[in-house]
Design a protein around this motif. Sequence first.
Motif, PDB file in Angstrom:
ATOM      1  N   PHE A 104      20.516  28.569  19.621  1.00 48.27           N
ATOM      2  CA  PHE A 104      20.787  27.518  18.630  1.00 48.27           C
ATOM      3  C   PHE A 104      21.775  28.022  17.570  1.00 48.27           C
ATOM      4  CE2 PHE A 104      16.182  25.761  19.292  1.00 48.27           C
ATOM      5  CZ  PHE A 104      16.554  25.256  20.537  1.00 48.27           C
ATOM      6  N   ASN A 175      16.032  18.361  28.983  1.00 45.90           N
ATOM      7  CA  ASN A 175      14.629  17.974  29.156  1.00 45.90           C
ATOM      8  C   ASN A 175      13.897  18.252  27.853  1.00 45.90           C
ATOM      9  OD1 ASN A 175      12.250  17.274  30.991  1.00 45.90           O
ATOM     10  ND2 ASN A 175      11.617  19.231  30.125  1.00 45.90           N
ATOM     11  N   SER A 198      16.461  24.767  28.831  1.00 51.26           N
ATOM     12  CA  SER A 198      15.350  25.723  28.831  1.00 51.26           C
ATOM     13  C   SER A 198      14.187  25.257  29.683  1.00 51.26           C
ATOM     14  CB  SER A 198      14.856  25.950  27.399  1.00 51.26           C
ATOM     15  OG  SER A 198      15.803  26.730  26.699  1.00 51.26           O
TER      16      SER A 198
HETATM   17  C1  LIG Z   1      10.652  26.055  24.856  1.00 52.81           C
HETATM   18  C2  LIG Z   1      11.994  25.545  24.470  1.00 52.81           C
HETATM   19  C3  LIG Z   1      12.854  26.246  23.582  1.00 52.81           C
HETATM   20  C4  LIG Z   1      12.402  27.494  22.825  1.00 52.81           C
HETATM   21  O1  LIG Z   1      12.677  28.631  23.452  1.00 52.81           O
HETATM   22  P1  LIG Z   1      12.239  30.078  22.901  1.00 52.81           P
HETATM   23  O2  LIG Z   1      12.546  30.928  24.092  1.00 52.81           O
HETATM   24  O3  LIG Z   1      10.795  30.018  22.560  1.00 52.81           O
HETATM   25  O4  LIG Z   1      13.099  30.366  21.750  1.00 52.81           O
HETATM   26  C5  LIG Z   1      14.122  25.748  23.378  1.00 52.81           C
HETATM   27  N1  LIG Z   1      14.536  24.614  23.967  1.00 52.81           N
HETATM   28  C6  LIG Z   1      13.733  23.906  24.803  1.00 52.81           C
HETATM   29  C7  LIG Z   1      14.242  22.664  25.434  1.00 52.81           C
HETATM   30  C8  LIG Z   1      12.452  24.354  25.071  1.00 52.81           C
HETATM   31  O5  LIG Z   1      11.662  23.655  25.902  1.00 52.81           O
END
Ligand SMILES: *Cc1c(COP(=O)(O)O)cnc(C)c1O
Length: 394
Positions: A104, A175, A198
């Motif tokens: 981010f 998603n 992610s």
């Molecule tokens: C779980 C999630 C994150 C967070 O990721 P971390 O590895 O805990 O920093 C970011 N984006 C999405 C879409 C997620 O589902």
Amino acid sequence: MCYPDRIKLTDRTPLESQKAYCLVNLRVLNFYAGPTALPQPVMERIQSELMNFQGTGMSVMEISHRAREIEFLLADTIERTRRVLGLTDEFEVLLLQGGGSLQFSMIPMNLSAPDDPVDYLDTGYWAQKAIREAQATGRDVAIIASSADKGYSYVPPTASIQPRPDAKYLHLVTNNTVEGTQFHQMPQVAVPLVADMSSDLMSDSFESESYDFAYAHTQKNIGIAGLTLVIIRRSMLTGIPDNVPTILDYRTHSQYHSNYHTPPSFAIYVTWLMLGWLEDEIGGLAKMGEINHRKAETLYDYLDSTPFYCCPVQPSSRSRMNVVFTLPSPQLLGQFLAAAEDSGMVGLGGHRSVGGCRASLFNGVTLESVNRLVDFMHGFERQHQFTRSRIANT
Ligand SMILES: *Cc1c(COP(=O)(O)O)cnc(C)c1O
């Protein structure tokens, strides 16, 4: 909830274990939203070579990152990622740390300069976190579409998405893990598309032409926490500002083939095994996508067949990874979650920001697990529908 009790399974009497964990090898059905279930063959492989990685006489956790075995592991993980995703040479694959959350910040820092216009879609919890970090880096952030008006129960129609012509990129979350929504089609836009995948990268076929930058940590569909995959179009590596700290600069990791500093080798190893499993046992992402479709369909079909459970997400935006639903009352919700745990099903509580229930159906969750969840839900419904109608009739 009593965690020590859950962890020390061996302290249970055989009868208790049988009741609570009537499953093979005391393994529960795991519907957590991440970290989450890994495929059994992957777990068995880890177990079998934990003390002796590929005949080295060492655990993969004990080997120097400068040794050729780890150099091989890194290179082959990147190679497997390329093969599984069908990436051309236009893309670079980076193995990073810091989770989805560090991206981010790294994205605005690398792909734009202070005051540059950068565009974002607001589709809920994770999208907002990305937006806040971009704002903190002093970029000119515009939210060009949002689904806040209906409680994030849908994703904005792709045809309506119009980034500013001078935006350095458009960021979206493919998603929405918390809200249970998913884009099933990417917007066609004139600016580079940056996607937080992610919670759905490698859950279905990947159309690389649609993306300029995609990232995913591995603890949802492709491994454990500690590793983040970044897929970046090489042309985007050329415009990076010069004042980005070394460790946050994508060019560093590209130049050092993801071995600039000590990489999380165990997490990389697990992803390497997951990629092998996807290729050899599943037969690639199209096949994985079919399995994931069937899993989600099984659960949504059941939810749609009864007024007892309710899925608040608009049908065309429903996620195939995270199925959210509610029960008729908070009391029933509590009973449902407790009964699920008693039946050996964990992780069904909704995200703390939204409540309700959520079943996460990532790659490691089998169709059989979903069928068993539906059976359980059906049984719970019958039991409580009956009590409710009896109360209503008296
Ligand atoms: C779980 C999630 C994150 C967070 O990721 P971390 O590895 O805990 O920093 C970011 N984006 C999405 C879409 C997620 O589902």
